[in-house]
Design a protein around this motif. Structure first.
Motif, PDB file in Angstrom:
ATOM      1  N   THR A   1       0.752  -1.363   0.039  1.00 49.65           N
ATOM      2  CA  THR A   1       0.144   0.083  -0.030  1.00 49.65           C
ATOM      3  C   THR A   1       0.957   1.243   0.010  1.00 49.65           C
ATOM      4  N   LYS A   2       1.879   1.293   0.776  1.00 50.64           N
ATOM      5  CA  LYS A   2       2.695   2.640   0.967  1.00 50.64           C
ATOM      6  C   LYS A   2       3.357   2.766  -0.125  1.00 50.64           C
ATOM      7  N   ASP A   3       3.786   1.595  -1.045  1.00 49.85           N
ATOM      8  CA  ASP A   3       4.561   1.902  -2.354  1.00 49.85           C
ATOM      9  C   ASP A   3       3.753   2.528  -3.339  1.00 49.85           C
ATOM     10  N   PHE A   4       2.551   2.067  -3.371  1.00 48.19           N
ATOM     11  CA  PHE A   4       1.248   2.360  -4.265  1.00 48.19           C
ATOM     12  C   PHE A   4       1.022   3.958  -3.953  1.00 48.19           C
ATOM     13  N   VAL A   5       0.861   4.478  -2.793  1.00 50.15           N
ATOM     14  CA  VAL A   5       0.569   5.582  -2.540  1.00 50.15           C
ATOM     15  C   VAL A   5       1.640   6.618  -2.866  1.00 50.15           C
ATOM     16  N   GLU A   6       2.841   6.229  -2.927  1.00 49.50           N
ATOM     17  CA  GLU A   6       3.852   6.910  -3.091  1.00 49.50           C
ATOM     18  C   GLU A   6       4.481   7.188  -4.545  1.00 49.50           C
ATOM     19  N   LYS A   7       3.813   6.283  -5.419  1.00 48.00           N
ATOM     20  CA  LYS A   7       4.116   6.111  -6.911  1.00 48.00           C
ATOM     21  C   LYS A   7       3.367   7.226  -7.459  1.00 48.00           C
ATOM     22  N   ASP A   8       3.941   8.033  -8.177  1.00 53.85           N
ATOM     23  CA  ASP A   8       3.379   9.285  -8.965  1.00 53.85           C
ATOM     24  C   ASP A   8       3.517   8.935 -10.585  1.00 53.85           C
ATOM     25  N   TYR A   9       2.523   8.197 -10.907  1.00 51.17           N
ATOM     26  CA  TYR A   9       2.702   7.845 -12.505  1.00 51.17           C
ATOM     27  C   TYR A   9       2.462   8.808 -13.384  1.00 51.17           C
ATOM     28  N   TYR A  10       1.792   9.850 -12.866  1.00 47.90           N
ATOM     29  CA  TYR A  10       2.040  11.110 -13.762  1.00 47.90           C
ATOM     30  C   TYR A  10       3.365  11.763 -14.125  1.00 47.90           C
ATOM     31  N   LYS A  11       3.969  11.630 -12.970  1.00 47.39           N
ATOM     32  CA  LYS A  11       5.452  12.199 -13.013  1.00 47.39           C
ATOM     33  C   LYS A  11       6.072  11.122 -13.870  1.00 47.39           C
ATOM     34  N   VAL A  12       6.022   9.892 -13.808  1.00 50.42           N
ATOM     35  CA  VAL A  12       6.702   8.940 -14.564  1.00 50.42           C
ATOM     36  C   VAL A  12       6.623   9.140 -16.097  1.00 50.42           C
ATOM     37  N   LEU A  13       5.548   9.279 -16.481  1.00 46.91           N
ATOM     38  CA  LEU A  13       5.184   9.384 -18.012  1.00 46.91           C
ATOM     39  C   LEU A  13       5.413  11.209 -18.335  1.00 46.91           C
ATOM     40  N   GLY A  14       5.608  12.223 -17.373  1.00 48.90           N
ATOM     41  CA  GLY A  14       5.915  13.332 -17.679  1.00 48.90           C
ATOM     42  C   GLY A  14       4.657  14.080 -18.083  1.00 48.90           C
ATOM     43  N   VAL A  15       3.461  13.904 -17.647  1.00 46.59           N
ATOM     44  CA  VAL A  15       2.138  14.527 -18.154  1.00 46.59           C
ATOM     45  C   VAL A  15       1.400  15.005 -16.735  1.00 46.59           C
ATOM     46  N   PRO A  16       0.566  16.202 -16.995  1.00 46.35           N
ATOM     47  CA  PRO A  16      -0.020  16.756 -15.972  1.00 46.35           C
ATOM     48  C   PRO A  16      -1.111  15.863 -15.598  1.00 46.35           C
ATOM     49  N   LYS A  17      -1.959  15.857 -14.327  1.00 44.85           N
ATOM     50  CA  LYS A  17      -2.838  15.246 -13.896  1.00 44.85           C
ATOM     51  C   LYS A  17      -4.173  15.189 -14.638  1.00 44.85           C
ATOM     52  N   ASP A  18      -4.252  16.303 -15.171  1.00 39.39           N
ATOM     53  CA  ASP A  18      -5.302  16.514 -16.029  1.00 39.39           C
ATOM     54  C   ASP A  18      -5.070  16.051 -17.676  1.00 39.39           C
ATOM     55  N   ALA A  19      -3.949  15.315 -17.748  1.00 40.62           N
ATOM     56  CA  ALA A  19      -3.926  15.050 -19.057  1.00 40.62           C
ATOM     57  C   ALA A  19      -4.645  14.271 -19.819  1.00 40.62           C
ATOM     58  N   THR A  20      -4.901  14.500 -21.001  1.00 37.78           N
ATOM     59  CA  THR A  20      -6.159  13.680 -21.782  1.00 37.78           C
ATOM     60  C   THR A  20      -5.606  12.230 -21.945  1.00 37.78           C
ATOM     61  N   GLU A  21      -6.554  11.221 -22.698  1.00 39.16           N
ATOM     62  CA  GLU A  21      -5.878  10.074 -22.900  1.00 39.16           C
ATOM     63  C   GLU A  21      -5.032   9.987 -24.150  1.00 39.16           C
ATOM     64  N   ALA A  22      -5.253  10.950 -25.065  1.00 35.59           N
ATOM     65  CA  ALA A  22      -4.177  11.158 -26.235  1.00 35.59           C
ATOM     66  C   ALA A  22      -2.920  11.402 -25.857  1.00 35.59           C
ATOM     67  N   GLU A  23      -2.905  12.492 -24.898  1.00 31.49           N
ATOM     68  CA  GLU A  23      -1.692  13.006 -24.147  1.00 31.49           C
ATOM     69  C   GLU A  23      -0.872  11.803 -23.578  1.00 31.49           C
ATOM     70  N   ILE A  24      -1.565  11.212 -22.712  1.00 34.54           N
ATOM     71  CA  ILE A  24      -0.971   9.988 -22.002  1.00 34.54           C
ATOM     72  C   ILE A  24      -0.327   9.001 -23.194  1.00 34.54           C
ATOM     73  N   LYS A  25      -1.183   8.538 -24.106  1.00 31.69           N
ATOM     74  CA  LYS A  25      -0.608   7.435 -25.072  1.00 31.69           C
ATOM     75  C   LYS A  25       0.610   8.199 -25.751  1.00 31.69           C
ATOM     76  N   LYS A  26       0.515   9.252 -26.206  1.00 29.63           N
ATOM     77  CA  LYS A  26       1.596  10.016 -26.777  1.00 29.63           C
ATOM     78  C   LYS A  26       2.902   9.854 -25.891  1.00 29.63           C
ATOM     79  N   ALA A  27       2.775  10.365 -24.767  1.00 33.91           N
ATOM     80  CA  ALA A  27       3.885  10.477 -23.735  1.00 33.91           C
ATOM     81  C   ALA A  27       4.389   8.989 -23.513  1.00 33.91           C
ATOM     82  N   TYR A  28       3.442   7.831 -23.380  1.00 33.42           N
ATOM     83  CA  TYR A  28       3.976   6.401 -23.358  1.00 33.42           C
ATOM     84  C   TYR A  28       4.777   6.135 -24.506  1.00 33.42           C
TER      85      TYR A  28
END
Length: 392
Positions: A3-30
């Protein structure tokens, strides 16, 4: 994942996208990061491989609308590593996270968080015991599998069915997945069959982790199976015919639900993720849903105009009308001769004209060109260039 690992992981930061990123922006960054850190492009680079796995994990969560919603809801409950106190509460909270994520309220009533938060760890990571678990061992979802396939340029455009050999963990056949040679495992006394234990983490609350004694299975083998050593899981290989849809692009990651590793104790199978690599073509290129081709033409065809034949991919040639005075590098469009789109329609074939300059001339051709040069010697195509250079 705890649980602790899950809470502390920032997947938005991993992909370099903002938290309000669209599905297309997430796919493009990935896609951009996956190409950069893919193991095939970084042979022997352990850090790149680890980064690729991290990127894939982030895309698995943020690329799925349901998982992303559950992830956002779970993280919203936490501040910087812990729960935020409510109004007037300067102290810490004293409760078990297991009660929040799939536990029961006092009096045996199911928790009031519904299917969203209550399924965060059960549905997202398939770890939750669920309400009223008691001493019952819970079904476990099978692992997700990631594989790769290489297609020819034509196969990617038209689609293909390819054999894919996969190895994964599956219920051990020798012990029927029980982990016990005699098929009679006992319930783990540490976690009482839930596969989870709670531990204090400071601040007055607890975190739930997989039970170390039974490794999250909820069962312990009295007589461990000789094949799986009591785990209930063994390596299994199988070949599957996988249909790759038409129009797939290089680096695309296709998800096939329920085609991953088999589940345990009646749990659902995991998913299969196929990363597609596409080869090149000696004549055609690709730009999104359009195909591209460069066609050489003579100076006379470009200057006087002509009807020229253009090849298509796996189809008859098409005839394009070249207007008089066509400049070198002009691109024309043959509609419906491109790659297949998701809706079944086709993109276009983009034809770029390239004026071919002859390296050898016959006497007759040379004489004709000399006459042409004399007839146009008053025309200087570079005059405007010099005028612009002076005025700059």
């Amino acid at each position: 994942m705890s649980t602790k690992d899950f809470v502390e992981k920032d997947y938005y930061k991993v992909l370099g996208v903002p938290k309000d990123a669209t599905e297309a922006e997430i796919k493009k960054a990935y896609r951009k990061l996956a190409r950069e850190f893919h193991p095939d492009a970084n042979k022997g680079d352990a850090s790149a491989e680890a980064r690729f796995k991290e990127i894939s994990e982030a895309n698995d969560i943020l690329g799925d609308a349901k998982k992303r919603k559950e992830y956002d809801e779970a993280r919203a409950l936490f501040g910087n590593g812990g729960f935020r106190p409510g109004p007037g509460g300067g102290g810490s909270f004293n409760f078990d996270l297991g009660d929040l994520f799939g536990g029961t309220q006092q009096g045996g009533q199911a928790g009031g968080f519904g299917g969203g938060l209550g399924d965060v760890f059960g549905g997202l990571f398939n770890r939750g015991a669920g309400p009223g678990a008691g001493t019952r061992t819970q079904p476990r979802r099978g692992q997700d599998i990631e594989s790769e396939v290489t297609l020819s340029f034509t196969e990617a455009v038209d689609g293909a069915t390819v054999p894919l050999r996969m190895s994964s963990q599956a219920p051990c056949k020798a012990c029927s997945g029980t982990g016990d040679k005699n098929g009679t495992p006992r319930v783990c006394p540490t976690c009482v069959g839930t596969g989870q234990v709670s531990r204090g983490s400071g601040g007055g609350f607890s975190l739930t982790d997989p039970c170390a004694d039974c490794k999250g299975r909820g069962l312990i083998a009295e007589t461990p199976c000789d094949v799986c050593k009591g785990s209930g899981r063994a390596r299994s290989s199988r070949t599957m015919q996988v249909r790759i849809p038409a129009g797939v692009s290089d680096g695309q990651r296709i998800r096939l639900r329920g085609k991953g590793a088999p589940g345990e104790r009646g749990g659902p199978a995991g998913d299969l993720y196929v990363v597609v690599h596409v080869g090149t073509h000696p004549v055609f290129g690709r730009k999104d849903d359009n195909l591209t081709v460069t066609v050489p033409v003579t100076f006379a065809e470009a200057a006087l105009g002509a009807d020229i034949k253009v090849p298509t991919l796996n189809g008859p040639s098409v005839t394009l009308k070249l207007p008089p005075g066509t400049p070198n590098g002009r691109t024309m469009r043959a509609r419906g001769k491109g790659a297949v789109r998701k809706d079944g329609t086709r993109g276009d074939l983009l034809v770029t004209v390239e004026v071919a300059v002859p390296t050898e001339l016959s006497d007759k051709a040379r004489e004709a060109l000399e006459m042409y040069r004399e007839a146009t010697e008053s025309q200087d195509p570079r005059s405007a260039l010099f005028e612009s250079a002076k005025g700059a």
